[in-house]
Scaffold this active site. Structure first.
Site, PDB file in Angstrom:
ATOM      1  N   ASP A  33      20.058 -26.116 -18.290  1.00  0.00           N
ATOM      2  CA  ASP A  33      18.729 -26.722 -18.305  1.00  0.00           C
ATOM      3  C   ASP A  33      18.596 -27.520 -17.008  1.00  0.00           C
ATOM      4  OD1 ASP A  33      16.482 -28.319 -18.656  1.00  0.00           O
ATOM      5  OD2 ASP A  33      16.919 -28.790 -20.743  1.00  0.00           O
ATOM      6  N   ASN A  63      12.264 -22.092  -9.072  1.00  0.00           N
ATOM      7  CA  ASN A  63      11.169 -21.370  -9.720  1.00  0.00           C
ATOM      8  C   ASN A  63      11.055 -21.645 -11.218  1.00  0.00           C
ATOM      9  OD1 ASN A  63      13.493 -19.870 -10.343  1.00  0.00           O
ATOM     10  ND2 ASN A  63      12.330 -17.984 -10.571  1.00  0.00           N
ATOM     11  N   ALA A  64      11.769 -22.643 -11.705  1.00  0.00           N
ATOM     12  CA  ALA A  64      11.596 -23.016 -13.114  1.00  0.00           C
ATOM     13  C   ALA A  64      10.207 -23.616 -13.292  1.00  0.00           C
ATOM     14  CB  ALA A  64      12.663 -24.026 -13.530  1.00  0.00           C
ATOM     15  N   GLY A  65       9.520 -23.196 -14.330  1.00  0.00           N
ATOM     16  CA  GLY A  65       8.180 -23.736 -14.551  1.00  0.00           C
ATOM     17  C   GLY A  65       7.707 -23.513 -15.975  1.00  0.00           C
ATOM     18  N   LEU A  71      -6.734 -30.295 -22.463  1.00  0.00           N
ATOM     19  CA  LEU A  71      -7.629 -31.118 -21.662  1.00  0.00           C
ATOM     20  C   LEU A  71      -6.989 -32.491 -21.487  1.00  0.00           C
ATOM     21  CD1 LEU A  71     -11.123 -30.215 -23.155  1.00  0.00           C
ATOM     22  CD2 LEU A  71     -10.117 -29.425 -21.011  1.00  0.00           C
ATOM     23  N   LEU A  72      -7.227 -33.108 -20.353  1.00  0.00           N
ATOM     24  CA  LEU A  72      -6.548 -34.365 -20.034  1.00  0.00           C
ATOM     25  C   LEU A  72      -6.705 -35.406 -21.138  1.00  0.00           C
ATOM     26  CD1 LEU A  72      -4.890 -35.973 -18.009  1.00  0.00           C
ATOM     27  CD2 LEU A  72      -7.032 -36.666 -16.909  1.00  0.00           C
ATOM     28  N   ASN A 124      -7.158 -26.727 -12.265  1.00  0.00           N
ATOM     29  CA  ASN A 124      -7.488 -25.744 -13.291  1.00  0.00           C
ATOM     30  C   ASN A 124      -7.770 -26.479 -14.593  1.00  0.00           C
ATOM     31  OD1 ASN A 124      -7.960 -23.105 -13.974  1.00  0.00           O
ATOM     32  ND2 ASN A 124      -5.823 -22.609 -14.410  1.00  0.00           N
ATOM     33  N   TYR A 130       0.133 -29.598 -15.160  1.00  0.00           N
ATOM     34  CA  TYR A 130       0.668 -28.476 -14.373  1.00  0.00           C
ATOM     35  C   TYR A 130       0.198 -28.568 -12.920  1.00  0.00           C
ATOM     36  CZ  TYR A 130       1.795 -23.604 -13.204  1.00  0.00           C
ATOM     37  OH  TYR A 130       2.302 -22.465 -12.627  1.00  0.00           O
ATOM     38  N   THR A 165       3.012 -12.310 -16.333  1.00  0.00           N
ATOM     39  CA  THR A 165       4.366 -12.632 -16.795  1.00  0.00           C
ATOM     40  C   THR A 165       4.342 -12.843 -18.305  1.00  0.00           C
ATOM     41  OG1 THR A 165       4.074 -15.037 -16.604  1.00  0.00           O
ATOM     42  CG2 THR A 165       4.825 -13.871 -14.615  1.00  0.00           C
TER      43      THR A 165
END
Length: 204
Positions: A33, A63-65, A71-72, A124, A130, A165
């Site tokens: 992890d 590249n871990a994501g 919504l905020l 976004n 994110y 993906t």
């Protein structure tokens, strides 16, 4: 180069797929992890134990994501922290360890490539956490690149748009179609497109 190999890292839950990928690449698998406090130490120790005390990493690809979209106004502290921890803080913790000259760390003249996102540039809806994490990856590149230039280490990031993906397959169909059609080519990209761009930045 001669004798070069790939070390594949992923969470223990993905161990079977990780081992299969490592075997296909004639590399080694490390179940880890990346948010663990000792992740950097464990990566370096794996390289040194498998390939010898003089072995060094040539390239690191962060590249871990993950996403935890809301919504905020509905984003709780846990959703915020999880995304920032995996997508940005892990890289911030791992890099200094692999850059301190220890066995199994990054060699001078090496490469670091992060994976940002168009969400980190344009934002976004529902992805404040994110987008913040991916904007952070881009900022980290700009801060690290001049710092590591004297050692011949390059630091770059790629910022993919919508890529087909397993993770994006879980997005509701209508939303997924919107993302596909707002891409320049009106279709989702493929992981190989991103991989080839990363390999360009890894090239000596």
């Amino acid at each position: 180069g001669q004798g070069a190999t790939v070390v594949c890292v992923d969470i223990p839950a993905a161990g079977e797929a990780l081992a299969a990928l490592a075997n296909r690449l004639h590399g080694t698998a490390l179940q880890l992890d990346v948010t663990a406090p000792d992740a950097g130490e464990r990566i370096a120790a794996h390289v040194a134990s498998r390939h010898g005390e003089t072995a060094r990493l040539y390239g690191i690809v962060h590249n871990a994501g993950i996403t935890r979209d809301k919504l905020l106004v509905n984003t709780d502290a846990q959703r915020w922290a999880q995304v920032l921890s995996v997508n940005l803080e892990a890289e911030l913790r791992i890099n200094p360890v692999l850059l301190d000259g220890r066995p199994g760390g990054l060699a001078d003249g090496g490469r670091i490539v992060g994976v940002a996102s168009t969400s980190g540039i344009a934002g976004n809806r529902g992805q404040a956490n994110y987008a913040a994490s991916k904007a952070g990856v881009a900022g980290l590149v700009r801060a690290l690149a001049p710092e590591l230039a004297p050692r011949g280490i390059t630091v770059n990031a790629v910022a993919p748009g919508f890529i087909e993906t397993d993770m994006t397959a879980r997005i509701p169909f209508v939303q997924r179609e919107v993302f596909r059609r707002t891409n320049s080519l009106s279709q989702g990209g493929l992981p190989v497109d991103v991989a080839e761009t990363i390999c360009y930045f890894l090239d000596p």
